[in-house]
Design a protein around this motif. Sequence first.
Motif, PDB file in Angstrom:
ATOM      1  N   GLU A  56      23.291  37.415  71.165  1.00  0.00           N
ATOM      2  CA  GLU A  56      22.525  37.624  69.910  1.00  0.00           C
ATOM      3  C   GLU A  56      21.238  38.491  70.049  1.00  0.00           C
ATOM      4  OE1 GLU A  56      23.371  36.043  66.432  1.00  0.00           O
ATOM      5  OE2 GLU A  56      24.886  36.842  67.554  1.00  0.00           O
ATOM      6  N   LEU A  57      20.562  38.157  71.087  1.00  0.00           N
ATOM      7  CA  LEU A  57      19.630  39.058  71.631  1.00  0.00           C
ATOM      8  C   LEU A  57      19.749  40.356  71.658  1.00  0.00           C
ATOM      9  CD1 LEU A  57      17.818  36.480  73.994  1.00  0.00           C
ATOM     10  CD2 LEU A  57      16.939  37.146  71.835  1.00  0.00           C
ATOM     11  N   PHE A  58      21.181  40.708  71.881  1.00  0.00           N
ATOM     12  CA  PHE A  58      21.288  42.144  72.138  1.00  0.00           C
ATOM     13  C   PHE A  58      22.098  42.894  71.012  1.00  0.00           C
ATOM     14  CE2 PHE A  58      19.644  40.958  76.316  1.00  0.00           C
ATOM     15  CZ  PHE A  58      18.947  42.114  76.357  1.00  0.00           C
ATOM     16  N   SER A  59      22.515  41.933  70.112  1.00  0.00           N
ATOM     17  CA  SER A  59      23.161  42.613  69.211  1.00  0.00           C
ATOM     18  C   SER A  59      22.476  42.337  67.560  1.00  0.00           C
ATOM     19  CB  SER A  59      24.399  41.658  68.692  1.00  0.00           C
ATOM     20  OG  SER A  59      24.333  40.300  68.441  1.00  0.00           O
ATOM     21  N   ARG A  60      21.739  41.537  67.604  1.00  0.00           N
ATOM     22  CA  ARG A  60      20.945  41.395  66.443  1.00  0.00           C
ATOM     23  C   ARG A  60      19.718  40.557  66.926  1.00  0.00           C
ATOM     24  NH1 ARG A  60      22.446  36.558  63.662  1.00  0.00           N
ATOM     25  NH2 ARG A  60      21.667  37.528  61.647  1.00  0.00           N
ATOM     26  N   PRO A  61      18.845  40.958  67.467  1.00  0.00           N
ATOM     27  CA  PRO A  61      17.715  40.236  68.202  1.00  0.00           C
ATOM     28  C   PRO A  61      16.692  39.630  67.421  1.00  0.00           C
ATOM     29  CG  PRO A  61      17.534  42.610  68.606  1.00  0.00           C
ATOM     30  CD  PRO A  61      18.846  42.428  68.034  1.00  0.00           C
ATOM     31  N   LEU A 153       9.110  33.064  68.650  1.00  0.00           N
ATOM     32  CA  LEU A 153       9.839  34.374  68.567  1.00  0.00           C
ATOM     33  C   LEU A 153       9.489  35.202  69.852  1.00  0.00           C
ATOM     34  CD1 LEU A 153       8.116  36.884  67.497  1.00  0.00           C
ATOM     35  CD2 LEU A 153       7.796  35.593  65.652  1.00  0.00           C
ATOM     36  N   ASN A 154       8.314  34.970  70.309  1.00  0.00           N
ATOM     37  CA  ASN A 154       7.962  35.853  71.537  1.00  0.00           C
ATOM     38  C   ASN A 154       8.606  35.150  73.057  1.00  0.00           C
ATOM     39  OD1 ASN A 154       5.626  38.147  71.001  1.00  0.00           O
ATOM     40  ND2 ASN A 154       5.447  36.334  69.548  1.00  0.00           N
ATOM     41  N   LEU A 155       8.631  33.831  72.673  1.00  0.00           N
ATOM     42  CA  LEU A 155       9.517  33.344  74.133  1.00  0.00           C
ATOM     43  C   LEU A 155      11.020  33.853  74.079  1.00  0.00           C
ATOM     44  CD1 LEU A 155       8.102  29.745  73.652  1.00  0.00           C
ATOM     45  CD2 LEU A 155       7.894  31.438  75.805  1.00  0.00           C
ATOM     46  N   TYR A 156      11.592  34.102  72.866  1.00  0.00           N
ATOM     47  CA  TYR A 156      13.156  34.750  72.942  1.00  0.00           C
ATOM     48  C   TYR A 156      12.830  36.064  73.318  1.00  0.00           C
ATOM     49  CZ  TYR A 156      15.578  30.411  71.366  1.00  0.00           C
ATOM     50  OH  TYR A 156      16.331  29.378  71.340  1.00  0.00           O
ATOM     51  N   LEU A 158      10.773  37.463  75.191  1.00  0.00           N
ATOM     52  CA  LEU A 158      10.980  37.395  76.691  1.00  0.00           C
ATOM     53  C   LEU A 158      12.057  37.044  77.286  1.00  0.00           C
ATOM     54  CD1 LEU A 158       9.158  37.366  79.410  1.00  0.00           C
ATOM     55  CD2 LEU A 158       8.775  34.599  79.028  1.00  0.00           C
ATOM     56  N   CYS A 159      13.099  36.304  76.800  1.00  0.00           N
ATOM     57  CA  CYS A 159      14.424  36.163  77.378  1.00  0.00           C
ATOM     58  C   CYS A 159      15.071  37.499  77.398  1.00  0.00           C
ATOM     59  CB  CYS A 159      14.917  35.105  76.190  1.00  0.00           C
ATOM     60  SG  CYS A 159      14.321  33.528  76.375  1.00  0.00           S
ATOM     61  N   GLY A 160      15.137  38.164  76.209  1.00  0.00           N
ATOM     62  CA  GLY A 160      15.687  39.665  76.259  1.00  0.00           C
ATOM     63  C   GLY A 160      15.185  40.528  77.076  1.00  0.00           C
ATOM     64  N   LEU A 161      13.887  40.594  77.354  1.00  0.00           N
ATOM     65  CA  LEU A 161      13.265  41.380  78.314  1.00  0.00           C
ATOM     66  C   LEU A 161      13.525  41.074  79.732  1.00  0.00           C
ATOM     67  CD1 LEU A 161       9.489  41.932  76.653  1.00  0.00           C
ATOM     68  CD2 LEU A 161      11.796  43.300  76.556  1.00  0.00           C
ATOM     69  N   LEU A 162      13.803  39.706  79.864  1.00  0.00           N
ATOM     70  CA  LEU A 162      14.049  39.188  81.221  1.00  0.00           C
ATOM     71  C   LEU A 162      15.473  39.704  81.545  1.00  0.00           C
ATOM     72  CD1 LEU A 162      12.704  35.553  81.357  1.00  0.00           C
ATOM     73  CD2 LEU A 162      12.064  37.479  82.998  1.00  0.00           C
ATOM     74  N   PHE A 199      13.102  44.443  68.168  1.00  0.00           N
ATOM     75  CA  PHE A 199      13.317  43.008  67.849  1.00  0.00           C
ATOM     76  C   PHE A 199      11.993  42.673  66.714  1.00  0.00           C
ATOM     77  CE2 PHE A 199      11.496  38.892  68.483  1.00  0.00           C
ATOM     78  CZ  PHE A 199      12.642  38.069  69.187  1.00  0.00           C
ATOM     79  N   TYR A 200      11.045  43.095  67.026  1.00  0.00           N
ATOM     80  CA  TYR A 200       9.902  42.782  65.815  1.00  0.00           C
ATOM     81  C   TYR A 200      10.277  43.447  64.589  1.00  0.00           C
ATOM     82  CZ  TYR A 200       6.443  41.261  69.388  1.00  0.00           C
ATOM     83  OH  TYR A 200       5.856  40.394  70.394  1.00  0.00           O
ATOM     84  N   TYR A 201      10.569  44.559  64.689  1.00  0.00           N
ATOM     85  CA  TYR A 201      11.275  45.335  63.137  1.00  0.00           C
ATOM     86  C   TYR A 201      12.210  44.409  62.473  1.00  0.00           C
ATOM     87  CZ  TYR A 201      13.089  48.589  59.945  1.00  0.00           C
ATOM     88  OH  TYR A 201      13.014  48.947  58.689  1.00  0.00           O
ATOM     89  N   GLN A 202      12.984  43.910  63.180  1.00  0.00           N
ATOM     90  CA  GLN A 202      14.411  43.202  62.658  1.00  0.00           C
ATOM     91  C   GLN A 202      13.839  41.741  62.316  1.00  0.00           C
ATOM     92  OE1 GLN A 202      17.678  42.507  64.952  1.00  0.00           O
ATOM     93  NE2 GLN A 202      18.428  44.561  64.923  1.00  0.00           N
ATOM     94  N   TYR A 203      12.888  41.170  63.255  1.00  0.00           N
ATOM     95  CA  TYR A 203      12.381  39.915  62.806  1.00  0.00           C
ATOM     96  C   TYR A 203      11.564  40.033  61.480  1.00  0.00           C
ATOM     97  CZ  TYR A 203      10.264  35.224  63.217  1.00  0.00           C
ATOM     98  OH  TYR A 203       9.891  33.795  63.023  1.00  0.00           O
ATOM     99  N   PHE A 204      10.542  40.873  61.352  1.00  0.00           N
ATOM    100  CA  PHE A 204       9.847  40.811  60.135  1.00  0.00           C
ATOM    101  C   PHE A 204      10.317  41.692  58.916  1.00  0.00           C
ATOM    102  CE2 PHE A 204       6.929  39.746  63.464  1.00  0.00           C
ATOM    103  CZ  PHE A 204       6.321  38.507  63.108  1.00  0.00           C
ATOM    104  N   SER A 205      11.585  42.422  59.058  1.00  0.00           N
ATOM    105  CA  SER A 205      12.120  43.090  57.887  1.00  0.00           C
ATOM    106  C   SER A 205      12.483  42.390  56.631  1.00  0.00           C
ATOM    107  CB  SER A 205      13.465  43.756  58.577  1.00  0.00           C
ATOM    108  OG  SER A 205      14.346  42.932  58.886  1.00  0.00           O
TER     109      SER A 205
END
Length: 245
Positions: A56-61, A153-156, A158-162, A199-205
């Motif tokens: 999910e973090l790389f298909s629709r984060p 949301l910022n912890l998740y 971080l997961c994607g960036l790791l 990530f931020y664009y999708q979250y707050f869209s």
Amino acid sequence: MTNNCLNCNDEISGKYCSNCSQATSTHRFSLSHVIKHDFIHGIFHFDKGFFYTIKELFSRPGNSIREYVQGKRTKHFNYFSTIILLLTIGYFLKKWTKIEVSSLYDKESLSGVFKVLKEYSKITVFLNIPINALVSYLLFKKSKQNYTENLVLNLYLLCGLLVISFVLPIFMIFTDNKDFLLLVNSFLSALTFLYVIIFYYQYFSAFDYKKSSLIIRVIIIAILYLATKQATNIILNTIGLKYLS
């Protein structure tokens, strides 16, 4: 099957206890159950758990994490557990590399950072999260997401960036060509910036922002995200040089 919940002792009917939600199928542990259910199903099951979260973090984060924050939580792996598992994977990847990551950088100017990371890597990875959460809270205040929700949301994020950060050590397992690895590292820096924006664009869209306003805000927060990371590295470098031998 007992008529009372094994967890809270309330009377039960159906598949789950109405008081504590424990499954009525709970039974004694066996080696087969631990391997097949708790390990394979709990972590590797693709409709929920660790790999579902990574997918999910790389298909629709941003979309998937917004849904998580808003209540759809049963399928996702816990954010702290995900981070710890990813840090563990990263630790073992670095053990197999042909060269040290530090050899790609100016060791003299960044020696303090590497000293701190060597001793406190699991702590330092969380340092920017409270700051990033505050920035996203202030920039996207109109979304009415509280500070704690911004932490999650910022912890998740971080997961994607790791996961993205694994690309470099994976290449380093197969090659010690510094020019090539520096090129990969530059590509990852650009990919990190792009991922933060997406990530931020999708979250707050899903909130009431004009598209132009949203784009400007996510670009600003992506720049601030990287700037905060750089500032933290400078502080850690100073601390490492001054206090760690």
